[in-house]
Design a protein around this motif. Structure first.
Motif: not given
Length: 252
Positions: A78-93
């Protein structure tokens, strides 16, 4: 911007994950859910499909490194700019995604992550190969941090694969150590996330299970420095005892 958000879940419904609810709202973010769940009552695939997320089942808990590697294999073409790692217990504003859109994918970005008590747990400073809380975010000489909210230029993930001998802990520190050794830069993303830090177990059984995983991972990370392994394990045992007031922690 085109970003791929990787969310690894373990025995938790996607609708209970604040990071899931955040990522699926963003039109330029493709969410990939990697499910390590062992609870047969957890059915996340349909929820992911309805939200437009991609879904990978690991058919059991294969560890965080295994889940990340499966995600990277899925995203490789896949083409793209970023890979972002997310935890299942984090609030992302919402501000997180707005800020990331302004960034050029020329370096790894670490957001500021706080516990619900306000303690900064990332970024941190690596001193003598041991991660420590940073006294000031303005003068970190050897930066490290946790996976939660870490934004990685996708080009870096084409060839990198995580060490699956690390099951859960210090995966993030090993990744950043590897990246810096290869000449990549790490910068702070000026936005704050809030995490329900899972290391704060409240009962002896869950605390000891969590401790055994930590001990195994630290042994791998510090295989060249056994005295640092013993130091950190002793430190963790003392912390657990002060938290739980149970001498069993010294028997594990």
């Amino acid at each position: 911007m085109k970003a791929y958000a990787v969310l690894v879940v373990y025995n938790k419904k996607l609708t209970d994950c604040p990071s899931f609810c955040s990522a699926v709202k963003e039109p330029d973010v493709q969410l990939l859910v990697v499910d390590n769940s062992t609870d047969e009552l957890i059915h996340n695939q349909e929820e992911a499909r309805k939200a437009g997320a991609w879904f990978l089942s690991m058919n059991g808990n294969k560890g965080l490194s295994g889940a990340y590697n499966a995600a990277l294999d899925r995203l490789e073409s896949e083409s793209g700019d970023w890979v972002v790692l997310l935890d299942d217990d984090t609030v992302i504003p919402d501000e997180y995604w707005k800020q990331l859109r302004q960034e050029v994918p020329d370096a790894i970005r670490l957001p500021v992550v706080r516990t619900y008590h306000g303690e900064i747990i990332s970024p941190a400073e690596m001193k003598h190969d041991i991660p420590r809380s940073a006294k000031s975010l303005d003068c970190i000489s050897n930066i490290t941090g946790i996976n939660s909210g870490m934004a990685i230029p996708k080009r870096l993930m084409l060839t990198y694969r995580y060490d699956e001998n690390l099951f859960l802990d210090f995966i993030d520190h090993q990744f950043l150590k590897d990246m810096k050794q290869s000449g990549e830069s790490v910068r702070i993303l000026p936005v704050e996330l809030t995490q329900d830090f899972s290391a704060d177990a409240e009962n002896i059984e869950s605390a000891m299970n969590r401790f055994r995983i930590l001990r195994s991972d630290l042994k791998v990370f510090y295989r060249q420095n056994p005295w640092k392994f013993r130091f950190l394990i002793t430190k963790r045992k003392i912390k657990l005892y002060l938290q739980l007031r149970n001498l069993e922690v010294f028997c594990g």
